[in-house]
Design a protein around this motif. Structure first.
Motif, PDB file in Angstrom:
ATOM      1  N   ARG A 258      32.881   4.793 -21.949  1.00 17.50           N
ATOM      2  CA  ARG A 258      33.952   3.873 -22.371  1.00 17.50           C
ATOM      3  C   ARG A 258      35.084   4.649 -23.052  1.00 17.50           C
ATOM      4  O   ARG A 258      36.264   4.369 -22.835  1.00 17.50           O
ATOM      5  N   ALA A 259      34.735   5.648 -23.838  1.00 20.65           N
ATOM      6  CA  ALA A 259      35.766   6.458 -24.484  1.00 20.65           C
ATOM      7  C   ALA A 259      36.619   7.180 -23.452  1.00 20.65           C
ATOM      8  O   ALA A 259      37.842   7.294 -23.607  1.00 20.65           O
ATOM      9  N   SER A 260      36.000   7.668 -22.375  1.00 20.70           N
ATOM     10  CA  SER A 260      36.776   8.366 -21.351  1.00 20.70           C
ATOM     11  C   SER A 260      37.748   7.411 -20.661  1.00 20.70           C
ATOM     12  O   SER A 260      38.856   7.809 -20.284  1.00 20.70           O
ATOM     13  N   VAL A 261      37.349   6.141 -20.517  1.00 19.40           N
ATOM     14  CA  VAL A 261      38.269   5.149 -19.948  1.00 19.40           C
ATOM     15  C   VAL A 261      39.436   4.919 -20.910  1.00 19.40           C
ATOM     16  O   VAL A 261      40.601   4.860 -20.493  1.00 19.40           O
ATOM     17  N   LEU A 262      39.126   4.806 -22.189  1.00 22.68           N
ATOM     18  CA  LEU A 262      40.187   4.593 -23.181  1.00 22.68           C
ATOM     19  C   LEU A 262      41.171   5.759 -23.196  1.00 22.68           C
ATOM     20  O   LEU A 262      42.384   5.557 -23.316  1.00 22.68           O
ATOM     21  N   VAL A 263      40.652   6.969 -23.061  1.00 20.59           N
ATOM     22  CA  VAL A 263      41.534   8.145 -23.018  1.00 20.59           C
ATOM     23  C   VAL A 263      42.474   8.045 -21.825  1.00 20.59           C
ATOM     24  O   VAL A 263      43.688   8.301 -21.939  1.00 20.59           O
ATOM     25  N   ARG A 272      38.871   7.862 -30.285  1.00 24.68           N
ATOM     26  CA  ARG A 272      38.533   8.580 -31.518  1.00 24.68           C
ATOM     27  C   ARG A 272      37.493   7.814 -32.329  1.00 24.68           C
ATOM     28  O   ARG A 272      36.522   8.400 -32.834  1.00 24.68           O
ATOM     29  N   ALA A 273      37.660   6.508 -32.440  1.00 24.88           N
ATOM     30  CA  ALA A 273      36.717   5.703 -33.227  1.00 24.88           C
ATOM     31  C   ALA A 273      35.311   5.774 -32.633  1.00 24.88           C
ATOM     32  O   ALA A 273      34.315   5.855 -33.375  1.00 24.88           O
ATOM     33  N   LEU A 274      35.229   5.748 -31.313  1.00 22.96           N
ATOM     34  CA  LEU A 274      33.918   5.843 -30.669  1.00 22.96           C
ATOM     35  C   LEU A 274      33.272   7.204 -30.933  1.00 22.96           C
ATOM     36  O   LEU A 274      32.083   7.293 -31.258  1.00 22.96           O
ATOM     37  N   TYR A 275      34.043   8.268 -30.786  1.00 27.26           N
ATOM     38  CA  TYR A 275      33.497   9.603 -31.020  1.00 27.26           C
ATOM     39  C   TYR A 275      33.029   9.755 -32.469  1.00 27.26           C
ATOM     40  O   TYR A 275      31.949  10.311 -32.735  1.00 27.26           O
ATOM     41  N   VAL A 288      30.630  15.999 -27.977  1.00 29.15           N
ATOM     42  CA  VAL A 288      31.348  14.892 -28.620  1.00 29.15           C
ATOM     43  C   VAL A 288      32.359  15.426 -29.625  1.00 29.15           C
ATOM     44  O   VAL A 288      33.473  14.907 -29.753  1.00 29.15           O
ATOM     45  N   TRP A 289      31.993  16.486 -30.348  1.00 32.27           N
ATOM     46  CA  TRP A 289      32.966  17.120 -31.247  1.00 32.27           C
ATOM     47  C   TRP A 289      34.186  17.596 -30.454  1.00 32.27           C
ATOM     48  O   TRP A 289      35.333  17.432 -30.887  1.00 32.27           O
ATOM     49  N   GLN A 290      33.921  18.185 -29.302  1.00 30.76           N
ATOM     50  CA  GLN A 290      35.035  18.652 -28.473  1.00 30.76           C
ATOM     51  C   GLN A 290      35.914  17.483 -28.028  1.00 30.76           C
ATOM     52  O   GLN A 290      37.151  17.560 -28.104  1.00 30.76           O
ATOM     53  N   ASN A 291      35.290  16.395 -27.569  1.00 32.56           N
ATOM     54  CA  ASN A 291      36.064  15.233 -27.130  1.00 32.56           C
ATOM     55  C   ASN A 291      36.868  14.636 -28.280  1.00 32.56           C
ATOM     56  O   ASN A 291      38.009  14.199 -28.103  1.00 32.56           O
ATOM     57  N   LEU A 292      36.256  14.609 -29.462  1.00 32.14           N
ATOM     58  CA  LEU A 292      36.989  14.136 -30.640  1.00 32.14           C
ATOM     59  C   LEU A 292      38.189  15.038 -30.888  1.00 32.14           C
ATOM     60  O   LEU A 292      39.296  14.560 -31.202  1.00 32.14           O
ATOM     61  N   GLY A 293      38.006  16.351 -30.743  1.00 27.19           N
ATOM     62  CA  GLY A 293      39.133  17.267 -30.914  1.00 27.19           C
ATOM     63  C   GLY A 293      40.260  16.957 -29.948  1.00 27.19           C
ATOM     64  O   GLY A 293      41.443  16.992 -30.324  1.00 27.19           O
ATOM     65  N   LEU A 296      42.118  13.890 -31.234  1.00 29.03           N
ATOM     66  CA  LEU A 296      42.890  14.201 -32.438  1.00 29.03           C
ATOM     67  C   LEU A 296      44.112  15.050 -32.106  1.00 29.03           C
ATOM     68  O   LEU A 296      45.200  14.852 -32.655  1.00 29.03           O
ATOM     69  N   LYS A 297      43.940  16.013 -31.201  1.00 29.45           N
ATOM     70  CA  LYS A 297      45.079  16.844 -30.782  1.00 29.45           C
ATOM     71  C   LYS A 297      46.169  15.982 -30.166  1.00 29.45           C
ATOM     72  O   LYS A 297      47.359  16.133 -30.469  1.00 29.45           O
TER      73      LYS A 297
END
Length: 683
Positions: A258-263, A272-275, A288-293, A296-297
């Protein structure tokens, strides 16, 4: 019919009991009325005969007399409780008679006795949903999927598919679906076979049907979301991702999808909230840390992005993409400790080099950036070269074919051809296309323009490329002999429809209500002629940079996807030549239609170039366009951090530090390398 039945009576009496039962069963799908009559005759001869009673119930259901069927089958179940075939027929008769509770009771008894029969679970799921027990229905679907995983036919079909024997898998699944047309597991598997063949339409249709048959089939819905993402059908993907996230047996994988769809939709805050929620529950997840990065970037939270990437590499030092994500923050300098850690990671990956190519080439790109920042240009170039060479083995790009396609396109959109096509297309002036090569300053132009009160910045949108690919597909499929004939066939109404389709597809990314929006996919330079035909009032801006600087910057920049030409110095030089040549041809065909923005001019005279740019767009000058770094919009490209600060001139001639090793690029560019910003005649 009565006479025929009368003629049959002596025959019935002459049949043995076993023969009569076999004949009655044979009649069920041919003449249910006659099957019922024969079953009743058997029961009259042998009261309580169970098989005859079952056939009678089956026949009554087929004759659309479900309540009578249910009464008979219930009596049989009381006499001989727990027989699976009877429970199955009772459930179907009860369902047809709208007796949901009785259907559920029969199916629950059946699945207790035969938990490995998937059909019972799937029918139970449907009945549970009918009575409003959605979560129980979901769990029943999942039990059906679990049972199907032990089905020999499906196991063999899946094995054939994974072995590349797609025809064998297709034949097995077709036979299965002929017998059981509504088998969700077989239907989903058939969809995957079509996907592996490259038939996206058929794949999507099968997988959607599987989800319709079994809404709790989480693996099918997961696959459906991924198909929709590939097709850029983002609102539908989000709809299904929201459903999947509510699964009673959901887990982190559902949230990540779902986060990848939101991105993809540009909702970086939602991703970000999901990660962050996933990491709060379990911090030891480097991916997940990488995806959060990444999120955030994109949102401009650089310090937090650095922290996230650092967390990823601390937990998995060989995670090449996380190192590259850190290095790719252009304002970050990796130190000697980082260089040592990456070199150690390469040593650790060496024994498994074939399987870990992605980590290895990411590490080479990262070391190239770190050593470049340290001033060790030759060592940096060596790592860039190794990273590019390895990445090139993993992408498909034919420079000759591409050059031929570009020449064909340029030869199509001549002044006489465009004049002959006449008026047409969607008249909306909304889109501003920024085209060119990556690393040519397009993100800077986008950031400047999106700081204007009437322009919304979106992202690099794939929608025009998808429309163009579909049109090219008509040539590839033999509908037209060549590209020119296909384009010439587009009527004014066709072109209007295509322009409206583009606006419809991109509307999901427009959230501010501003009248104009930017599509900053650089590769759209290949389709400036199509843009002109289907969106005649759209603006086209060409962001251009010195070919040596642009190509070298692109070569040392690892792109996640879409730029397969950029991993070889000769090929990227040829790509630039093709781009410059086609844009020159279009300039000759439609003078002034494309507005060119030279990066070097923008750096030297930002106010003058911004004023010129806004004047071309017919917009009033706004001071915020000169303070573009204050714009808080999300930026996903490699230049995201650079456009959050004032323009600096250091990068204009940076390529000259690497000039001793750029001979192949200079040769491929030919005179383009020396006459910039002019274009050699005849290119």
């Amino acid at each position: 019919m009565d006479a025929a039945r009368a003629d049959d009576r002596p025959t019935r009496r002459a049949l043995s009991l076993e023969q009569a039962l076999d004949h009655a069963a044979w009649l069920l799908d041919r003449d249910a009325r006659e099957a019922l009559a024969l079953a009743d005759a058997i029961v009259a001869r042998v009261p309580g005969q169970p098989q005859a009673a079952l056939i009678a119930g089956q026949a009554l259901r087929r004759l659309d007399r479900p309540q009578e069927a249910l009464d008979r089958l219930a009596a049989l179940d009381r006499a001989r409780p727990g027989v699976p075939a009877v429970l199955w027929e009772m459930a179907q008769a009860a369902s047809a008679a709208d007796a949901g509770d009785r259907a559920i009771a029969a199916l629950e008894a059946l699945t207790r006795r035969q938990p490995d029969i998937a059909d019972g679970w799937f029918l139970l799921a449907r009945e549970l949903r009918k009575t409003g027990r959605g979560e129980d229905g979901w769990r029943a679907d999942l039990s059906g999927v679990h049972a199907a995983a032990r089905d020999r036919v499906l196991i063999d079909a899946a094995a054939a598919m994974h072995a590349g024997r797609l025809d064998d898998a297709d034949a097995m699944l077709a036979a299965r679906l002929e017998q059981v047309p509504d088998d969700p597991a077989a239907t989903r598997l058939a969809g995957e076979v079509h996907w592996r063949r490259g038939d996206m339409a058929a794949a999507l249709e099968r997988v959607e049907h599987a989800v319709d048959l079994a809404p709790g089939f989480d693996l099918a819905r997961d696959f459906l979301i991924r198909l929709l993402l590939q097709l850029n059908r983002l609102p539908e993907a989000l709809h299904h991702a929201d459903i999947l996230a509510a699964s009673p047996v959901g887990g982190p994988a559902h949230d990540l999808l779902r986060a990848s769809v939101l991105v993809r939709l540009g909702d970086q805050d939602g991703a970000r909230a999901l990660y962050e929620r996933l990491l709060a529950a379990r911090p030891d997840q480097p991916k997940v840390w990488q995806n959060l990065g990444h999120a955030l970037k994109t949102l401009g939270h650089q310090a937090d992005a650095i922290h996230a990437y650092r967390q990823a590499v601390a937990r998995q030092p060989t995670m090449g993409e996380a190192w590259w994500s850190l290095a790719n923050l252009k304002t970050v300098t990796l130190d000697t400790a980082d260089i040592a850690a990456m070199e150690q990671a390469l040593d650790r990956l060496a024994p498994d080099a074939e399987a870990r190519k992605e980590d290895i080439f990411h590490l080479h790109f990262s070391l190239g950036k770190a050593l470049e920042d340290a001033g060790a240009c030759q060592a940096a170039f060596g790592h860039y070269a190794r990273g590019n060479a390895l990445r090139r083995t993993l992408v498909a790009h034919d420079a000759d074919d591409f050059a031929a396609e570009v020449r064909a396109t340029a030869a199509t959109f001549t002044a006489p051809f465009l004049a002959a096509m006449g008026a047409g297309g969607c008249p909306a002036p909304d889109p501003i296309f920024i085209v060119g090569l990556p690393r040519a300053g397009s993100t800077l132009v986008e950031q400047i323009l999106s700081s204007h009160s009437r322009i919304e910045g979106t992202m690099e949108l794939p929608d025009l490329m998808a429309i163009a690919a579909r049109l090219q597909g008509r040539v590839d499929d033999g509908e037209f002999p060549d590209f020119t004939t296909m384009v010439a066939s587009l009527t004014p109404a066709d072109r209007t429809r295509l322009g409206e389709e583009y606006l419809d597809r991109t509307r999901i990314h427009r959230r501010s209500g501003k009248p104009l929006f930017i599509d900053k996919l650089p590769n759209n330079w290949q389709h400036v002629g199509l843009i002109h035909l289907i969106l005649p009032n759209a603006r086209i801006l060409d962001a251009r940079r010195h070919p040596m600087a642009c190509c070298f910057s692109g070569w040392k920049q690892h792109f996640a996807r879409g730029q397969s030409f950029s991993y070889d110095l000769t090929e990227i030089g040829r790509y630039y030549r093709a781009y410059a040549g086609m844009m020159a041809a279009f300039d000759a065909a439609m003078p002034g239609r494309v507005h060119r923005v030279h990066y070097e001019d923008m750096v030297v005279d930002t106010p003058g170039q911004v004023a010129r740019l806004l004047d071309h767009l017919g917009l009033p000058f706004e001071e915020e366009c000169l303070a573009f770094w204050r714009n808080k919009r999300a930026v996903r490209t490699a230049s995201s951090e650079q456009v959050r600060q004032p323009i600096f001139t250091d990068g204009v001639d940076h390529w000259r530090r690497f000039a001793p090793w750029l001979g192949p690029l200079e040769t491929a560019l030919g005179p383009l390398a020396t006459v910039y910003p002019d274009v050699p005649p005849g290119l």
